[in-house]
Scaffold this motif. Structure first.
Motif, short mmCIF file in Angstrom:
data_model
loop_
_atom_site.label_atom_id
_atom_site.label_comp_id
_atom_site.label_asym_id
_atom_site.label_seq_id
_atom_site.Cartn_x
_atom_site.Cartn_y
_atom_site.Cartn_z
N LYS A 622 0.82 -1.21 0.00
CA LYS A 622 0.00 0.00 0.00
C LYS A 622 0.85 1.26 0.00
O LYS A 622 0.48 2.29 -0.57
CB LYS A 622 -0.92 0.01 1.23
CG LYS A 622 -2.03 -1.03 1.18
CD LYS A 622 -2.84 -1.01 2.48
CE LYS A 622 -3.88 -2.11 2.49
NZ LYS A 622 -4.62 -2.17 3.79
N LEU A 623 2.01 1.17 0.64
CA LEU A 623 2.92 2.32 0.72
C LEU A 623 3.75 2.48 -0.55
O LEU A 623 4.41 3.50 -0.74
CB LEU A 623 3.86 2.16 1.92
CG LEU A 623 3.21 2.29 3.29
CD1 LEU A 623 4.17 1.80 4.37
CD2 LEU A 623 2.82 3.74 3.56
N GLY A 624 3.72 1.45 -1.41
CA GLY A 624 4.55 1.50 -2.62
C GLY A 624 6.02 1.22 -2.32
O GLY A 624 6.90 1.84 -2.93
N MET A 625 6.29 0.28 -1.43
CA MET A 625 7.66 -0.06 -1.05
C MET A 625 8.45 -0.57 -2.26
O MET A 625 8.00 -1.49 -2.94
CB MET A 625 7.64 -1.15 0.04
CG MET A 625 9.01 -1.60 0.50
SD MET A 625 9.76 -0.38 1.59
CE MET A 625 11.13 -1.35 2.26
N PRO A 626 9.60 0.02 -2.54
CA PRO A 626 10.42 -0.48 -3.64
C PRO A 626 10.80 -1.95 -3.41
O PRO A 626 11.20 -2.32 -2.29
CB PRO A 626 11.66 0.42 -3.59
CG PRO A 626 11.20 1.65 -2.88
CD PRO A 626 10.18 1.21 -1.89
N LYS A 627 10.68 -2.77 -4.43
CA LYS A 627 10.92 -4.20 -4.25
C LYS A 627 12.39 -4.53 -4.00
O LYS A 627 12.72 -5.61 -3.54
CB LYS A 627 10.42 -4.97 -5.47
CG LYS A 627 11.22 -4.74 -6.74
CD LYS A 627 10.66 -5.56 -7.89
CE LYS A 627 11.51 -5.39 -9.15
NZ LYS A 627 12.90 -5.87 -9.00
N GLU A 628 13.28 -3.58 -4.32
CA GLU A 628 14.72 -3.83 -4.15
C GLU A 628 15.20 -3.52 -2.73
O GLU A 628 16.37 -3.72 -2.41
CB GLU A 628 15.53 -2.96 -5.12
CG GLU A 628 15.14 -3.10 -6.58
CD GLU A 628 13.99 -2.16 -6.97
OE1 GLU A 628 13.55 -2.22 -8.14
OE2 GLU A 628 13.52 -1.39 -6.09
N ILE A 629 14.30 -3.02 -1.89
CA ILE A 629 14.69 -2.61 -0.53
C ILE A 629 13.83 -3.35 0.47
O ILE A 629 12.63 -3.54 0.26
CB ILE A 629 14.53 -1.09 -0.34
CG1 ILE A 629 15.36 -0.34 -1.39
CG2 ILE A 629 14.94 -0.66 1.06
CD1 ILE A 629 15.20 1.17 -1.33
N VAL A 630 14.43 -3.76 1.56
CA VAL A 630 13.69 -4.43 2.62
C VAL A 630 13.70 -3.53 3.85
O VAL A 630 14.57 -2.65 4.00
CB VAL A 630 14.32 -5.80 2.95
CG1 VAL A 630 15.65 -5.63 3.67
CG2 VAL A 630 13.38 -6.67 3.77
N MET A 631 12.71 -3.70 4.72
CA MET A 631 12.68 -2.96 5.98
C MET A 631 14.00 -3.15 6.73
O MET A 631 14.60 -4.22 6.68
CB MET A 631 11.55 -3.47 6.87
CG MET A 631 10.15 -3.24 6.35
SD MET A 631 8.94 -4.27 7.24
CE MET A 631 9.13 -3.70 8.93
N ARG A 632 14.41 -2.13 7.45
CA ARG A 632 15.62 -2.26 8.26
C ARG A 632 15.46 -3.37 9.30
O ARG A 632 16.41 -4.08 9.62
CB ARG A 632 15.94 -0.93 8.95
CG ARG A 632 17.25 -0.96 9.74
CD ARG A 632 17.67 0.42 10.20
NE ARG A 632 18.86 0.40 11.02
CZ ARG A 632 20.11 0.35 10.56
NH1 ARG A 632 20.31 0.34 9.24
NH2 ARG A 632 21.13 0.33 11.38
N HIS A 633 14.26 -3.52 9.81
CA HIS A 633 13.96 -4.59 10.76
C HIS A 633 12.64 -5.23 10.35
O HIS A 633 11.57 -4.65 10.57
CB HIS A 633 13.84 -4.06 12.19
CG HIS A 633 15.01 -3.28 12.67
ND1 HIS A 633 16.21 -3.86 13.03
CD2 HIS A 633 15.18 -1.95 12.85
CE1 HIS A 633 17.06 -2.92 13.41
NE2 HIS A 633 16.46 -1.75 13.31
N ARG A 634 12.71 -6.43 9.76
CA ARG A 634 11.47 -7.12 9.44
C ARG A 634 10.78 -7.56 10.73
O ARG A 634 11.40 -7.73 11.78
CB ARG A 634 11.75 -8.33 8.55
CG ARG A 634 12.07 -7.98 7.09
CD ARG A 634 11.85 -9.19 6.19
NE ARG A 634 10.50 -9.71 6.32
CZ ARG A 634 10.19 -10.93 6.75
NH1 ARG A 634 11.14 -11.77 7.11
NH2 ARG A 634 8.93 -11.30 6.86
#
Length: 727
Positions: A622-634
């Motif tokens: 929903k936020l449009g998170m770039p697929k090449e980047i992951v959360m700093r803390h999943r």
């Protein structure tokens, strides 16, 4: 990061909940043996004796795991007796017989708790972990016995109603208001079934939080990527190979090389390894901590934690846990947090897309027919940095020796606040890698003791944090603090200096900023000592100190080559400073996505049936998170928000504080002197020494002369003017 273990009654216990199973029942047919055993343990237990150590630091060489349970039991019993003495007092409530008495209560429990929980974080073992699981519900019950004590709250409430007429100091008035608020937020006004349910919820949350953190540590401890062939070492610089060889030796793989899940190991590997399949393997292990469908999987724990937090908030009259948690912060509301995060989210995504496109072009120019994936980002970002600025990490690290960077943080503290650090080589310590320092003021008077624990090891949780073994106060005489900084740097081979990245050096300064906040504290009441401030203000003293590591006056003095001793060349220094906003799209997206997911979890009104993996993915989509980047803390290893309450619905705090630190450091730049004496004195008086005795915004304005402006944050991240949300 700041780990909170406070002095005082409710303050201490509220902080401990979530950090620590059923009480052991002794056999009824062995009273003589038990009594003898208890007498022996008591007589030998360091927690029941005066600590005749330098400045009263814990006697780590004498403290054994068997000492903790008896000390906890006696500490809780003593504390309850002290509380009973307060509530049994037939005299009308006064500040002295109620609030002062509360602040002086629970001292033994505080001592044992601070030693125990610092050890379970920094140098744990199976015995300590088992006791940690056992103590979790017991300490939660103890907390409830105090914070839900109707007679105790009645005395506090009576004083609170009279607060306008009481002849008390400004700090005492604030202590009273804080106690009243803490008790209300803990459920002191609840009655009947609601009160009982709140106690059960808090106890269960304590158990789950402990289990969560131990699961993450287990995954980090068990994983190792073993490298042995030359193909597996391609691209890795000498400093990394040496550290990986030491890690292998420490884990019984002599002659090989080991990559661990410590950030100081995994990030350099992802940055330099030319072996793409190995990068993918390491990256997937890194993001899967707590998410492997095995005995250490945290997904079901997250679901239960989120649901119980919703119930806790509902019991106190809030719709969501975020509303409950943020009511006691500078931000006040979820909307205010969301507004701040989204103000940088859109421009950060735009900048991240530009960074990805640059990497994609570079990969194509090298003949690599690939699409940039998350395990490629660090590797190609480093290549872009080298191509753009003629600068790479291998050039930088030789100038950033850990020992010299320690000198740099000490120098910065001396120039700003006049404090000096002298190593205490014979002081007790819990691990050979720990170094201990006495801290003195300008007049040569003792101020604090500082423990520095910088290296990663299997017995230490990941990350970086500050805590304390004793907090400053004056209510019980002159009590000086004993503060500890923990980092997780990869230790160099024996006889070689440990080399840091620039990010590592920044982390060192960050945690030392927390450390100074604890060491320079100058308050009367334990409740307000050092870092005992609102959560979204606690990162300001740490983050503003980060700015000094990037100043030429500091770097030219302490960034010296580990072989030649030559100071960092001006050309290289200029390149480092020119890259301060490099890759900030990635860094901002990585951090902000974590903060937004944290806020999303705690904005739910019902978490029954919640699947954390699905929720995380759908929220990011929903936020449009770039697929090449992951959360700093999943989510499954997001210890900030699930290993206790500390940063739950509060991971945004780093960015909130960044508004303050960016704007605050600009004051020194405007003065034309990064060690301007007048500004440094204001920073000391209003921020570092004031603790929680002053409203945080009032404290900031007293230092800066005005309220903070967000533009400085955006400028520092290179995002000012990027995207439609920025004015």
């Amino acid at each position: 990061m700041k780990t909170v273990l406070k002095n005082g009654a409710s303050a201490l216990i509220l902080a401990m909940v979530g950090a620590v199973a059923p009480m052991t029942v002794m056999a009824a047919d062995a009273p003589v043996q038990v009594a003898q055993a208890e007498t022996k343990v008591t007589s030998e237990n360091p927690f029941f004796q005066e600590w005749k150590t330098p400045f009263g630091v814990p006697p780590f060489d004498a403290i054994k795991p068997a000492h903790f349970r008896p000390a906890f039991d006696k500490g809780m019993a003593d504390h309850l007796a002290e509380i009973k003495a307060i509530t049994d007092n037939r005299q009308a409530p006064t500040f002295a017989n109620t609030i002062d008495a509360l602040e002086k209560s629970g001292r033994l429990l505080g001592d044992v708790s601070r030693v125990f929980f610092n050890l379970t974080a920094s140098n744990t073992n199976d015995e300590l972990q088992a006791l940690q699981r056992d103590m979790a519900p017991l300490l939660a019950d103890h907390s409830n016995a105090i914070n839900l004590n109707a007679a105790l709250f009645k005395r506090i409430d009576t004083l609170y109603a009279q607060r306008e007429k009481l002849k008390v100091t400004a700090e005492q008035r604030r202590v009273l208001e804080r106690y009243h608020l803490d008790f209300v937020r803990a459920g002191a006004q609840l009655e009947g079934q609601d009160r009982e349910r709140m106690a059960a919820v808090l106890q269960r949350l304590a158990v789950l939080s402990t289990q969560f953190s131990q699961n993450v540590l287990a995954d980090e401890k068990e994983y190792k990527l073993v490298l042995s062939s030359k193909d597996e070492l391609v691209g890795l610089p000498d400093f990394f190979v040496a550290a990986a060889a030491q890690a292998a030796k420490d884990r019984g793989d002599d002659g090989k090389y080991v990559v661990t899940l410590s950030r100081s190991s995994i990030e350099p590997f992802l940055t330099f390894s030319a072996n793409r399949p190995l990068r993918e393997q390491a990256w997937k292990a890194w993001i899967a901590r707590g998410d492997n469908g095995d005995e250490h999987d945290n997904n079901a724990i997250i679901t239960e934690i989120v649901q119980l937090r919703i119930e806790r908030a509902n019991l106190l009259g809030y719709k969501t846990f975020a509303e409950y948690k943020l009511a006691d912060t500078m931000a006040k509301t979820p909307q205010a947090v969301s507004d701040l995060l989204l103000q940088v989210w859109e421009p950060a995504k735009i900048r991240a897309a530009e960074e990805r496109d640059e990497m994609q072009k570079l990969a194509a120019a090298e003949g690599q027919n690939i699409t940039i994936e998350p395990w490629d980002w660090y590797y190609y970002a480093e290549k872009v940095r080298k191509a753009k600025y003629d600068l790479d990490e291998e050039q930088i690290k030789p100038y950033f020796q850990l020992d010299k960077m320690m000198e740099a943080v000490f120098y910065t503290a001396t120039q700003l606040f006049g404090v000096t650090f002298t190593e205490m080589k014979d002081a007790p310590r819990y691990h050979p890698d720990v170094r201990v320092y006495e801290v003195k003021d300008r007049k040569g008077q003792h101020v604090a003791v500082f423990y520095s624990d910088n290296f990663a090891r299997p017995s230490k949780r990941s990350g970086a944090w500050m805590s304390s073994f004793r907090d400053q106060e004056r209510l019980s005489g002159t009590v000086t603090p004993v503060v500890i900084n923990n980092n997780n740097f990869a230790k160099a081979a024996e006889g070689e200096p440990t080399l840091l990245s620039f990010d590592d050096a920044t982390t060192l300064f960050h945690e030392f900023g927390h450390g100074l906040h604890g060491m320079l504290s100058n308050v009367t009441y334990p409740m307000f000592s050092g870092t005992s401030v609102l959560r979204d203000f606690v990162e300001f003293p740490s983050q503003i100190l980060e700015h000094w590591i990037s100043q030429p006056e500091v770097l030219q003095r302490f960034a010296v080559h580990y072989k030649t001793g030559e100071p960092i060349p001006k050309e290289l220094l200029d390149k480092i400073l020119a890259t301060q906003t490099f890759n900030q799209g990635f860094a901002t997206v990585s951090y902000t996505s974590s903060a937004l997911v944290d806020l999303a979890y705690h904005s739910l009104t019902d978490a029954k049936g919640l699947n954390p993996d699905t929720f995380e993915r759908e929220t990011l989509d929903k936020l449009g998170m770039p697929k090449e980047i992951v959360m700093r803390h999943r989510s499954p290893h997001f210890s900030h928000i699930f290993s206790g309450d500390g940063y739950s619905a509060g991971y945004y705090s780093y960015m909130w504080a960044e508004v303050l630190d960016a704007d605050g450091f600009n004051a020194f730049k405007e003065a034309g002197n990064i060690f301007d004496p007048k500004l440094a004195q204001k920073l000391y008086e209003n921020i570092y020494s004031a603790g929680g005795a002053v409203d945080p915004m009032d404290a900031y304005v007293a230092f800066r002369g005005r309220a903070p402006k967000v533009d400085a944050l955006l400028e520092n991240r290179g995002l000012l003017g990027v995207g439609s949300r920025v004015n």
